[in-house]
Every structure is written in structure tokens, then in C-alpha cells.
Write an enzyme that holds these catalytic residues in place. Structure first.
Site, short mmCIF file in Angstrom:
data_model
loop_
_atom_site.label_atom_id
_atom_site.label_comp_id
_atom_site.label_asym_id
_atom_site.label_seq_id
_atom_site.Cartn_x
_atom_site.Cartn_y
_atom_site.Cartn_z
N GLU A 1 0.88 -1.18 0.00
CA GLU A 1 0.00 0.00 0.00
C GLU A 1 0.91 1.22 0.00
OE1 GLU A 1 -3.21 0.13 -0.22
OE2 GLU A 1 -3.85 -1.91 0.21
N CYS B 1 -2.59 9.54 1.91
CA CYS B 1 -2.19 8.83 0.69
C CYS B 1 -3.21 9.03 -0.42
CB CYS B 1 -1.97 7.35 0.98
SG CYS B 1 -3.39 6.54 1.73
P1 NAD Z 1 8.07 5.16 4.97
O1 NAD Z 1 8.17 4.33 3.74
O2 NAD Z 1 9.13 6.12 5.28
O3 NAD Z 1 7.94 4.22 6.27
C1 NAD Z 1 6.90 3.28 6.43
C2 NAD Z 1 7.33 2.25 7.45
O4 NAD Z 1 8.41 1.48 6.92
C3 NAD Z 1 7.82 2.79 8.78
O5 NAD Z 1 7.25 2.03 9.82
C4 NAD Z 1 9.32 2.59 8.70
O6 NAD Z 1 9.93 2.43 9.96
C5 NAD Z 1 9.40 1.31 7.91
N1 NAD Z 1 10.69 1.07 7.25
C6 NAD Z 1 11.64 1.96 6.88
N2 NAD Z 1 12.67 1.34 6.28
C7 NAD Z 1 12.37 0.01 6.26
C8 NAD Z 1 13.04 -1.13 5.76
N3 NAD Z 1 14.21 -1.06 5.16
N4 NAD Z 1 12.43 -2.33 5.90
C9 NAD Z 1 11.21 -2.43 6.48
N5 NAD Z 1 10.55 -1.37 6.98
C10 NAD Z 1 11.12 -0.15 6.88
O7 NAD Z 1 6.65 5.86 4.86
P2 NAD Z 1 6.01 6.95 5.82
O8 NAD Z 1 6.71 8.24 5.65
O9 NAD Z 1 5.89 6.40 7.20
O10 NAD Z 1 4.52 7.04 5.24
C11 NAD Z 1 4.15 7.92 4.23
C12 NAD Z 1 3.92 7.17 2.95
O11 NAD Z 1 2.95 6.16 3.15
C13 NAD Z 1 3.37 8.06 1.85
O12 NAD Z 1 3.98 7.75 0.62
C14 NAD Z 1 1.90 7.67 1.82
O13 NAD Z 1 1.25 7.95 0.62
C15 NAD Z 1 1.97 6.23 2.12
N6 NAD Z 1 0.69 5.71 2.59
C16 NAD Z 1 0.01 4.82 1.79
C17 NAD Z 1 -1.22 4.34 2.21
C18 NAD Z 1 -1.99 3.36 1.37
O14 NAD Z 1 -2.89 2.72 1.92
N7 NAD Z 1 -1.71 3.19 0.10
C19 NAD Z 1 -1.75 4.76 3.43
C20 NAD Z 1 -1.04 5.65 4.20
C21 NAD Z 1 0.19 6.12 3.77
#
Ligand code: NAD
Length: 503
Positions: free
Chosen positions: A247, A281
């Protein structure tokens, strides 16, 4: 300290722990362990034991416990909303909305799991007419969920609620920006479901903790976050062939057609773009309005946006950016939009974490503000010839999460909605699909794949299991070396009679 002077919330950490801080004040909300691969594996091992007990409860047993959990969330809604407000920065009222949606999804998932996933007979067909055939959807065991910070309750629970209802245990790694909310959700579970407390556990930490969860032997990894992190998650999961749900981000567009209710479209665009400080998002980031309605639409939007005020009080329209780094992304997009010939109609300022509600006009399609996810309270509005051009531009983006169409013609709007390259589209509103539990939620292209919510969301956390049971034996068994030589010719004749007439 003013809102504008805060540093990045989750940055400061002692050895083995990290702090989460309030975007509004910088105050420490909590200190949490940075859990390592060993901790994560131990949680997954506990979850595996809990998964067996949870699966044994059957659909009814799980349904009553999921009801107890949602009852707990509903009774403690203000306590949780206050924590979301402090840790994420969004207004209390928006946090209540997010929790209410979550409770609704929990109710739907619990109520529908048996019907969607339970054993059902299917027609065995000609070749297996003497067999009964059964289909059922079995849980995967332990599901790992990695979540973002922007909707710290609704977003991860979109995976957690459906995974639990499907009979799995869950290990959840919340964002390092909202760990307190994640821990609260798991503690509420333990209180509401004391007989299977480990069916929902939380592990806290930074990206490495998430990466450890990918490698901990879970049956599936449900990731919600950005596309770059999604790629890293997929690479880590590929090592053990762990299936993934992605997602990811969006760059959702709204199409405003010739016959749209312009005032309603403007109102929806402003909410879709600015609520939650644009950190949604499925937020509206681009509008394509036809020549006929463009001027009126821009006037309606700018008037409404001038009335919005960011802040931390109860009357503020939205809060500061949860992450200081995100404010830098917004600034870059605004600078790029102006440098490439765009015009700021309202707003345009970024002070610390506070981004003014901003409307950009005449921004070229090649600009970052139109191409990339901005994730801030900004909106580009572009004049197009007609709705076809609007659709073409909408679909030209690499993302394809959701979008909206405004038109008074039902047939026209439905046609545009169907042809929009996205997982979800609202007609004459924004974001509505997310509040309909029966509808699947997920993206296309850079926005990811797989679905949460609805029947597809339940099936996402299962494996399809096929069973046949022989009811009667036939004199001739086609799948036996004892079959007579003439059996294949007889079969070919039957095939000719049944299917041969189709040309
Ligand atoms: P992010 O990708 O920076 O982090 C998401 C999660 O991934 C965090 O918990 C982080 O600790 C973890 N993470 C970081 N590096 C990792 C790795 N190497 N391996 C595994 N996990 C790791 O995203 P964010 O800034 O927290 O969220 C914002 C993004 O999420 C935006 O792009 C937004 O559009 C998207 N989003 C999508 C949806 C959807 O349903 N499609 C919903 C909400 C947010």
C-alpha cells in the site's frame, strides 16, 4: 517554542531506545525500545503459538473477540484520539473520524469473515462428477504489518483487522513517528482479548526493525508506506519468498467536468487536499478542471482556502507536518513549481513544520508538484479542454491510488471513474470509498498492489485451499492404469457432444 521551530520528532534516541515527540510542542510523548532481529523473531514465535489458538476459535469465537476489541476502542475513543493528536499533530476531531472508520471496518471484517472465507461447495464439473469439491480460505499463520504515521490508527488497522478476522495473528511495527499509538493499540487488545493476548503484538523501532520483521518468517508482510521503502521491503521478503502486500503513495487527481457542481467540487477538493495537512495517501493533489468551469472553480477554491488556518488549537483546520523532513519536500515542490512557470494563487509559505494552505496554478505537468507525491496541504489546478484531456493527464502519472470525478451526468461520471487508472474513485465526493468497509482499497502502478478492506481484503490474508472428496466410485477410473483402452475415445466423444458444437 513556536510550531515553526521544532526539529524532527523521531530523530533523537539513546542507545537502544528512541523518543517520539509531539509535532506541536516538541514534548516527549514516549521513549520506546529499538527492537532488534532477536526481539522481532521472539515476537513472531509467540505470535505463531497465538495464531494456532486464534485459528482454533473459529469464525464465531474470533468475531466475539473482535467485537470486544472494537467496543474497547469505541469506549476509549477520546483517550486514543488525544494520543493521536499529540503524537501525529492532527486535530482531535480528525483523530475521532479516523478511529470511527477503524471501528466500522473491525465490525465488517468480523461479521463477514465466515461468509467470505468459510468452506463452500463448488460444482465438481464433468470429469469429477462423482466427487464433492470444496473451497475454503485458510489463515496464513502470522502476518507482519509495517505502518506509516499519517493515519496511525486507520491505516495499519486496515491490514490488522482483516488479517485477524481471517484467523491470523499479527506482529505490527508502527512508524517510528507514531509508536505510542501502535503500543496503545496492542495494549488495548491485551485488555479486550485476554485469552489470546499475543494475537496482536507490537514491535517498536526504526527501519531496521521493519526489515527484521520481513526476515522473521511471517506468512505475509503487509506494508504501508512510501514506494522507495516498499522496494526495500520487497527485496528483503524475496530472500525467503515471503509474499507481500504493498500500500504505497499516491498523486490523486480530481476531474471537474463541464456540468459539475462547482461549489461542491471546490469544497471537496479543499478538504481532500488540505485535511490532515495533506498527509493523506488518497489526498487530492491535482485538479483538472475543464475550460468551462475553470475560472469559477479557481475562485471557489481560493476563497475557501483563504479561510483555512493551520495550528494546534481545536479550531485549526489542520496541524503542523508530522515530520519536519516532509516540510522540506513540500518546499522543494513549491520552488520547482514556481521555477517551472507555475503561479501561487494562495499560500506558498513553509515555516518550520507549518505549511500554509497553498493553491498553485498553471504548473507544467513535468514539475515535481504534478508528478511526485507532495504529501502537504497543496493543490495544483490545471485548465484542460475537456474531461477526456483531464483523464489522459490523470492517467499519465506513475501512481494510481485513487481519485475523484465531479459531474452531474451519472453515466458520464461513471464512465470516467471506470477509465481512471486507479484502485478507487469517488464520484461527486472525495475519499468516500475508504469509509465503505465492503469496498477494496489498494493501488495500481507505483501505488502498489494487493487489497485491504472488503472481501478482497479478507482473502488477501489467506491461502485458498481446494479439497475434493470422492462420493461414489465409478466403474471406469480415468486416472488409473487399470482404465480400459477405449476409455479415452469414449471421453473424446462426450467432449465432442458437450463442447464441440461451439464455434
Ligand atoms: P516510509 O516508507 O518512510 O515508512 C513506512 C514504514 O516502513 C515505517 O514504519 C518505517 O519504519 C518502515 N521502514 C523503513 N525502512 C524500512 C526497511 N528497510 N524495511 C522495512 N521497513 C522499513 O513511509 P512513511 O513516511 O511512514 O509514510 C508515508 C507514505 O505512506 C506516503 O507515501 C503515503 O502515501 C503512504 N501511505 C500509503 C497508504 C496506502 O494505503 N496506500 C496509506 C497511508 C500512507
Amino acid at each position: 517554542m513556536s510550531l515553526a521551530e521544532q526539529g524532527d520528532g523521531a530523530g533523537s534516541r539513546a542507545a537502544g531506545t528512541f523518543e517520539s515527540t509531539a509535532p506541536a510542542s516538541g514534548a516527549v510523548v514516549g521513549v520506546f525500545p529499538v527492537q532488534d532481529a532477536e526481539d522481532v523473531r521472539a515476537a513472531v514465535d509467540r505470535a505463531r503459538v497465538a495464531a494456532a489458538a486464534w485459528a482454533d476459535l473459529g469464525f464465531d469465537g474470533r468475531r466475539t473477540r473482535l467485537a470486544a476489541y472494537r467496543g474497547c476502542l469505541a469506549r476509549r475513543v477520546h483517550e486514543l484520539a488525544d494520543l493521536v493528536h499529540r503524537e501525529n499533530g492532527k486535530p482531535h476531531a480528525d483523530a475521532i473520524l479516523e478511529i470511527t472508520l477503524t471501528v466500522d471496518h473491525l465490525a465488517w471484517a468480523g461479521a463477514h469473515a465466515r461468509k467470505v472465507l468459510g468452506p463452500r461447495r463448488v460444482r465438481p464439473g464433468l470429469l469429477a462428477a462423482n466427487h464433492a469439491a470444496w473451497l475454503e480460505y485458510q489463515p496464513l499463520g502470522v502476518v507482519g504489518v509495517i505502518g506509516p504515521w499519517n493515519y496511525p490508527v486507520f491505516t495499519p488497522m486496515g491490514s490488522i483487522a482483516y488479517a485477524l478476522a481471517a484467523g491470523n495473528a499479527v506482529v505490527f511495527k508502527p512508524s517510528e513517528h507514531t509508536p505510542a499509538v501502535g503500543v496503545w493499540l496492542a495494549e488495548a487488545w491485551r485488555a479486550a482479548v485476554p485469552d489470546v493476548p499475543d494475537a496482536l503484538q507490537v514491535v517498536t523501532g526504526l527501519g531496521d526493525t521493519g526489515a527484521a520483521l520481513c526476515r522473521a518468517g511471517v506468512g505475509k508482510l503487509a506494508f504501508t508506506g512510501s514506494a522507495p521503502t516498499g522496494r526495500r521491503v520487497m527485496a528483503a521478503c524475496a530472500e525467503t519468498l515471503t509474499p507481500v502486500l504493498m500500500e504505497l503513495g499516491g498523486k490523486d487527481a480530481m476531474i471537474v467536468d463541464d456540468d459539475a457542481d462547482v461549489a461542491a467540487a471546490a469544497d471537496a477538493a479543499v478538504w481532500g487536499a488540505m485535511s490532515n495537512a495533506g498527509q493523506t495517501c488518497i489526498g487530492i493533489e491535482r485538479v483538472y478542471a475543464t475550460e468551462r468551469v475553470y475560472d469559477a472553480f479557481v475562485a471557489e477554491v481560493t476563497e475557501r482556502v483563504r479561510g483555512l488556518r493551520p495550528g494546534t488549537d481545536d479550531d485549526a483546520a489542520y496541524g503542523p507536518m508530522t515530520m519536519a523532513a516532509q516540510a522540506d519536500v513540500v518546499r522543494r515542490h513549491l520552488d520547482d513549481a514556481v521555477a517551472s512557470g507555475g503561479r501561487i494563487a494562495v499560500g506558498g509559505t513553509v515555516e518550520g513544520r507549518v505549511v500554509a494552505p497553498t493553491v498553485l496554478l498553471e504548473v507544467p505537468e513535468t514539475s515535481a508538484a504534478v508528478r511526485e507525491e507532495t504529501f502537504g496541504p497543496t493543490l495544483t489546478i490545471t485548465r484542460v479542454r475537456d474531461a477526456e484531456e483531464a483523464l489522459e493527464r490523470t492517467n499519465a502519472n506513475a501512481h494510481g491510488l485513487a481519485g475523484a470525478v465531479f459531474s452531474r451526468s451519472r453515466a458520464r461520471a461513471m464512465d470516467l471513474a471506470r477509465r481512471m487508472r486507479s484502485g478507487m474513485t469517488s464520484v461527486n465526493s472525495v475519499l468516500t470509498f475508504a469509509s465503505v468497509p465492503a469496498l477494496p482499497f489498494g493501488g495500481v502502478g507505483e501505488s502498489g498492489f494487493g487489497r485491504i478492506h472488503g472481501e478482497d481484503g479478507l482473502r488477501e490474508f489467506t491461502r485458498a485451499k481446494a479439497i475434493t472428496r470422492q462420493r461414489v466410485t465409478l466403474p471406469v477410473d480415468l486416472m488409473s492404469f487399470t482404465r480400459p483402452a477405449a476409455a479415452a475415445d469414449a471421453l473424446a466423444r462426450v467432449m465432442g457432444l458437450v463442447h464441440g458444437r461451439h464455434r
